[in-house]
Motif scaffolding. Structure first.
Motif, PDB file in Angstrom:
ATOM      1  N   GLY A  27      -3.193   0.252  -1.875  1.00  0.00           N
ATOM      2  CA  GLY A  27      -2.134   0.516  -2.693  1.00  0.00           C
ATOM      3  C   GLY A  27      -1.640   2.066  -3.023  1.00  0.00           C
ATOM      4  O   GLY A  27      -1.002   2.476  -3.767  1.00  0.00           O
ATOM      5  N   ARG A  28      -2.880   2.717  -2.557  1.00  0.00           N
ATOM      6  CA  ARG A  28      -2.485   4.238  -2.711  1.00  0.00           C
ATOM      7  C   ARG A  28      -1.573   4.842  -1.756  1.00  0.00           C
ATOM      8  O   ARG A  28      -0.930   5.848  -2.042  1.00  0.00           O
ATOM      9  N   ILE A  29      -1.263   4.444  -0.399  1.00  0.00           N
ATOM     10  CA  ILE A  29      -0.126   5.168   0.164  1.00  0.00           C
ATOM     11  C   ILE A  29       1.096   4.025  -0.066  1.00  0.00           C
ATOM     12  O   ILE A  29       0.819   2.777   0.363  1.00  0.00           O
ATOM     13  N   LYS A  30       2.201   4.424   0.024  1.00  0.00           N
ATOM     14  CA  LYS A  30       3.567   3.899  -0.251  1.00  0.00           C
ATOM     15  C   LYS A  30       4.551   4.308   0.642  1.00  0.00           C
ATOM     16  O   LYS A  30       4.693   5.580   0.839  1.00  0.00           O
ATOM     17  N   VAL A  31       5.268   3.484   1.443  1.00  0.00           N
ATOM     18  CA  VAL A  31       6.410   4.114   2.232  1.00  0.00           C
ATOM     19  C   VAL A  31       7.797   3.572   1.624  1.00  0.00           C
ATOM     20  O   VAL A  31       7.681   2.330   1.610  1.00  0.00           O
ATOM     21  N   GLU A  32       8.539   4.496   1.386  1.00  0.00           N
ATOM     22  CA  GLU A  32      10.108   4.060   0.777  1.00  0.00           C
ATOM     23  C   GLU A  32      10.870   4.331   1.796  1.00  0.00           C
ATOM     24  O   GLU A  32      10.956   5.251   2.358  1.00  0.00           O
ATOM     25  N   ILE A  33      11.952   3.354   2.122  1.00  0.00           N
ATOM     26  CA  ILE A  33      12.879   3.240   3.275  1.00  0.00           C
ATOM     27  C   ILE A  33      14.011   3.896   2.546  1.00  0.00           C
ATOM     28  O   ILE A  33      14.380   3.310   1.618  1.00  0.00           O
ATOM     29  N   THR A  34      14.562   4.920   3.043  1.00  0.00           N
ATOM     30  CA  THR A  34      15.515   5.753   2.334  1.00  0.00           C
ATOM     31  C   THR A  34      16.729   5.832   3.439  1.00  0.00           C
ATOM     32  O   THR A  34      16.522   5.250   4.596  1.00  0.00           O
ATOM     33  N   ASP A  35      17.973   6.126   2.989  1.00  0.00           N
ATOM     34  CA  ASP A  35      19.252   6.149   3.753  1.00  0.00           C
ATOM     35  C   ASP A  35      18.812   7.157   5.206  1.00  0.00           C
ATOM     36  O   ASP A  35      19.486   6.989   6.040  1.00  0.00           O
ATOM     37  N   SER A  36      17.897   8.270   4.705  1.00  0.00           N
ATOM     38  CA  SER A  36      17.741   9.261   5.843  1.00  0.00           C
ATOM     39  C   SER A  36      16.411   8.912   6.669  1.00  0.00           C
ATOM     40  O   SER A  36      16.252   9.952   7.498  1.00  0.00           O
ATOM     41  N   GLY A  37      15.623   7.838   6.240  1.00  0.00           N
ATOM     42  CA  GLY A  37      14.148   7.745   6.703  1.00  0.00           C
ATOM     43  C   GLY A  37      13.246   7.056   6.289  1.00  0.00           C
ATOM     44  O   GLY A  37      13.474   6.108   5.512  1.00  0.00           O
ATOM     45  N   MET A  38      12.276   7.870   5.856  1.00  0.00           N
ATOM     46  CA  MET A  38      10.927   7.422   5.098  1.00  0.00           C
ATOM     47  C   MET A  38      10.678   8.268   4.226  1.00  0.00           C
ATOM     48  O   MET A  38      10.672   9.762   4.629  1.00  0.00           O
ATOM     49  N   GLN A  39      10.082   8.079   3.260  1.00  0.00           N
ATOM     50  CA  GLN A  39       9.485   8.905   2.115  1.00  0.00           C
ATOM     51  C   GLN A  39       7.928   8.491   2.027  1.00  0.00           C
ATOM     52  O   GLN A  39       7.891   7.106   1.633  1.00  0.00           O
ATOM     53  N   VAL A  40       7.309   9.015   2.405  1.00  0.00           N
ATOM     54  CA  VAL A  40       5.558   8.446   2.318  1.00  0.00           C
ATOM     55  C   VAL A  40       5.147   9.202   0.816  1.00  0.00           C
ATOM     56  O   VAL A  40       5.214  10.734   0.517  1.00  0.00           O
ATOM     57  N   LEU A  41       4.388   8.519   0.101  1.00  0.00           N
ATOM     58  CA  LEU A  41       3.792   8.803  -1.123  1.00  0.00           C
ATOM     59  C   LEU A  41       2.244   8.333  -1.218  1.00  0.00           C
ATOM     60  O   LEU A  41       1.887   7.465  -0.514  1.00  0.00           O
ATOM     61  N   TYR A  42       1.530   9.345  -1.865  1.00  0.00           N
ATOM     62  CA  TYR A  42       0.236   8.977  -1.957  1.00  0.00           C
ATOM     63  C   TYR A  42      -0.267   9.046  -3.438  1.00  0.00           C
ATOM     64  O   TYR A  42       0.064  10.086  -4.044  1.00  0.00           O
ATOM     65  N   GLY A  43      -0.746   8.231  -3.932  1.00  0.00           N
ATOM     66  CA  GLY A  43      -1.055   8.106  -5.555  1.00  0.00           C
ATOM     67  C   GLY A  43       0.056   8.162  -6.200  1.00  0.00           C
ATOM     68  O   GLY A  43      -0.145   8.799  -7.199  1.00  0.00           O
ATOM     69  N   GLY A  44       1.243   7.682  -5.858  1.00  0.00           N
ATOM     70  CA  GLY A  44       2.368   7.839  -6.602  1.00  0.00           C
ATOM     71  C   GLY A  44       3.279   9.213  -6.162  1.00  0.00           C
ATOM     72  O   GLY A  44       4.373   9.133  -6.813  1.00  0.00           O
ATOM     73  N   ALA A  45       2.954  10.130  -5.564  1.00  0.00           N
ATOM     74  CA  ALA A  45       3.546  11.243  -5.663  1.00  0.00           C
ATOM     75  C   ALA A  45       3.866  11.522  -4.058  1.00  0.00           C
ATOM     76  O   ALA A  45       3.219  11.096  -3.199  1.00  0.00           O
ATOM     77  N   PRO A  46       5.171  11.878  -4.177  1.00  0.00           N
ATOM     78  CA  PRO A  46       5.739  12.042  -2.651  1.00  0.00           C
ATOM     79  C   PRO A  46       4.889  13.163  -1.893  1.00  0.00           C
ATOM     80  O   PRO A  46       4.537  14.221  -2.288  1.00  0.00           O
ATOM     81  N   VAL A  47       4.547  12.845  -0.584  1.00  0.00           N
ATOM     82  CA  VAL A  47       3.712  13.870   0.089  1.00  0.00           C
ATOM     83  C   VAL A  47       4.479  14.225   1.435  1.00  0.00           C
ATOM     84  O   VAL A  47       4.294  15.195   2.045  1.00  0.00           O
TER      85      VAL A  47
END
Length: 543
Positions: A27-47
């Motif tokens: 659960g620590r790493i999250k990938v959000e699929i966006t219109d422009s690609g991907m946003q990677v978050l760690y512990g809830g914060a975008p990195v």
């Protein structure tokens, strides 16, 4: 030393034709699929933002793996232009790309500047949180890539060597995320590479090797010098001796067959240098120049080497690593395996997981290593900091032929201490670990140092980062069987006390002596800090 448990990764998440959000098993790493690609978050914060030239909607065939130690993605179609966005102000360690090799320093910077950059790129997102950008699973027909920056700061474009490559499946783009301990212990590059393609690997035996070139640039033309390095390997119990360039031009009527006969008497196996025939060719080029370039020539040469009992080949001076050169690398590895030959690729790209698929690949250069003491004077002052950066950058790409542990001087002197040098073959992994110095430089050391070098493994059962920061210092523990080898180096020009979790057991400590070129050797039952001289270091042998 107490055994340090490894944190095993949980099940990887696979997504094809993606939408929505993905999470790592913990659960620590999250990938959000966006219109422009991907946003990677760690512990809830975008990195880390990863931008793509087209939206990653269900019409785009992309596979994404999210693990506890990072994210990997590849396109199941032709290459899509991809950019890593790294804001200005974040620390990053990046090496300049050169046309034919990956021999680069990784200086610390806080901003991008226009240019081309090799893998890996190490980024510090926040205090104690890092990202490691690389690629893996380069197959036939693939082009290697590098990172390109322009006037628009903070944007690192993935640029392939070949223009407009047409793949059915692209290589994996890898982002390892976590602490430096996580970065060092991650196995994403090999995990995502193809399985071993050699059915019987029993003949592949890693080991330490003596090496002529560093101290005697033209030593392989001299039969007596070659024999002195064979004698060194026999004395130290090292299984190999590397005979470098110009061996076909051996003087005094001697031949490589004479060398093989002497080595056989001493129980030492010989590896031989070759020019790849792709980068430095023509009048005055190093010999043997072009015995491997075609399948027919390669088969004849490899069969001859196998008949003589040669252990392996070091192949040098490769051209830029587009698909043609990738195919050549893999052809060399496959054909060498048919003749039970180990391979060391020099003047080459950096490994991207090939050592898993072709385990006869023992090492690759692709590193600004000790050979540069032959070439330029400025490496003298940069070496300590550079050495303390490599365990967090190039060293994590795969086996690295740095040619460590030199006590004497080559063309240009070094100012790293003896203990710093002794730590390097612990810090830098290479399945053929080439010890670069003169025989007398090793054999004149205290008996405890000689005994340590006799015991030195070339592969390890377990690795743990105990302390470190790129360019400042590094302390790494590696286990072989029941014995721990702990190496630490000071990358600064000031006296530094290196602290780390307590080591306990029957410990032999090799620390800096009263002068740079002296050891202080002692027996300890526990060690948790060592004071190092400027550019110094230490080794603990823990039983």
């Amino acid at each position: 030393m107490k055994r340090i448990p490894l944190i095993l990764l949980a099940i990887t998440v696979f997504v094809t034709g993606c939408s929505g959000n993905l999470k790592s098993p913990d659960g620590r790493i999250k990938v959000e699929i966006t219109d422009s690609g991907m946003q990677v978050l760690y512990g809830g914060a975008p990195v880390q933002s990863i931008e793509t030239a087209v939206p990653l909607d269900p019409g785009v065939n992309v596979e994404i793996k999210v693990r506890n130690d990072g994210v990997a993605f590849r396109y199941l179609q032709k290459e899509i232009q991809t950019t890593y966005v790294i804001p200005e102000g974040l620390n990053r360690w990046q090496g300049r790309y050169s046309h034919t090799g990956y021999e680069a320093l990784f200086p610390k910077a806080e901003a991008s500047v226009p240019g081309k950059w090799i893998y890996p790129l190490l980024v510090e997102y926040s205090d104690g949180l890092f990202g490691f950008i690389a690629e893996a699973d380069i197959e036939r027909g693939h082009s290697c890539s590098h990172l390109l920056t322009g006037e628009e700061q903070g944007r690192y474009l993935v640029e392939t060597i070949d223009e407009n490559p047409q793949y059915d499946v692209t290589p994996w783009r890898i982002l390892t995320i976590g602490s430096l301990e996580t970065i060092v212990s991650s196995t994403m590059i090999t995990d995502l590479s193809e399985p071993c393609r050699i059915e019987d690997t029993s003949w592949i035996k890693p080991g330490v090797s003596s090496w002529i070139y560093w101290a005697y640039n033209h030593g392989s033309k001299d039969y007596d010098i070659i024999c002195s390095y064979i004698d060194l390997a026999a004395e130290m119990g090292w299984p190999y001796c590397l005979v470098d360039w110009e061996w076909p031009q051996m003087e005094g009527g001697r031949t490589i067959e004479d060398v093989m006969a002497y080595a056989n008497e001493k129980g030492v196996r010989i590896n031989l240098w070759y020019n790849s025939g792709t980068s430095w060719t023509g009048p005055g080029s190093p010999q043997p120049e072009d015995r491997l370039r075609t399948p027919e020539a390669r088969e004849e040469e490899f069969a001859w080497l196998e008949s003589m009992g040669v252990a392996g080949v070091k192949i040098d001076f490769f051209a830029e690593d587009g698909s043609e050169m990738v195919n050549y690398y893999l052809d060399l590895l496959e054909d060498a395996a048919k003749h039970h030959l180990l391979v060391d690729l020099h003047g080459s790209t950096a490994p991207r997981g090939w050592q898993k698929t072709w385990p006869n690949l023992m090492s690759m250069e692709g590193v600004y290593g000790a050979e540069w003491y032959n070439n330029v004077p400025f490496f003298t002052k940069l070496a300590a900091s550079h050495n303390a950066t490599l365990p967090f950058t190039r060293g994590l790409m795969g086996p690295m032929d740095y040619t460590p542990c030199t006590f004497s001087d080559s063309q240009h002197p070094h100012i790293t201490t003896y203990a710093h040098e002794l730590a390097l073959p612990v810090l830098f992994q290479s399945s053929l670990q080439h010890m670069a110095d003169k025989p007398e430089a090793y054999l004149s050391q205290p008996q405890e140092v000689i005994d340590f070098l006799k015991e030195l493994p070339a592969v390890w059962d377990e690795t743990k980062l105990l302390s470190g920061y790129p360019g400042h210092h590094a302390v790494i523990a590696r286990r072989s069987g029941d014995v721990w080898f702990v190496g630490g180096i000071n990358g600064t020009g000031e006296t530094l006390t290196l602290e780390f979790p307590e080591l306990t057991g029957d410990i032999t400590l090799f620390a800096d002596g009263a002068a740079d070129r002296e050891f202080a050797i002692s027996k300890q039952s526990s060690v948790k800090s060592v004071e190092c001289r400027p550019n110094g270091g230490f080794v603990c042998l823990v039983k």
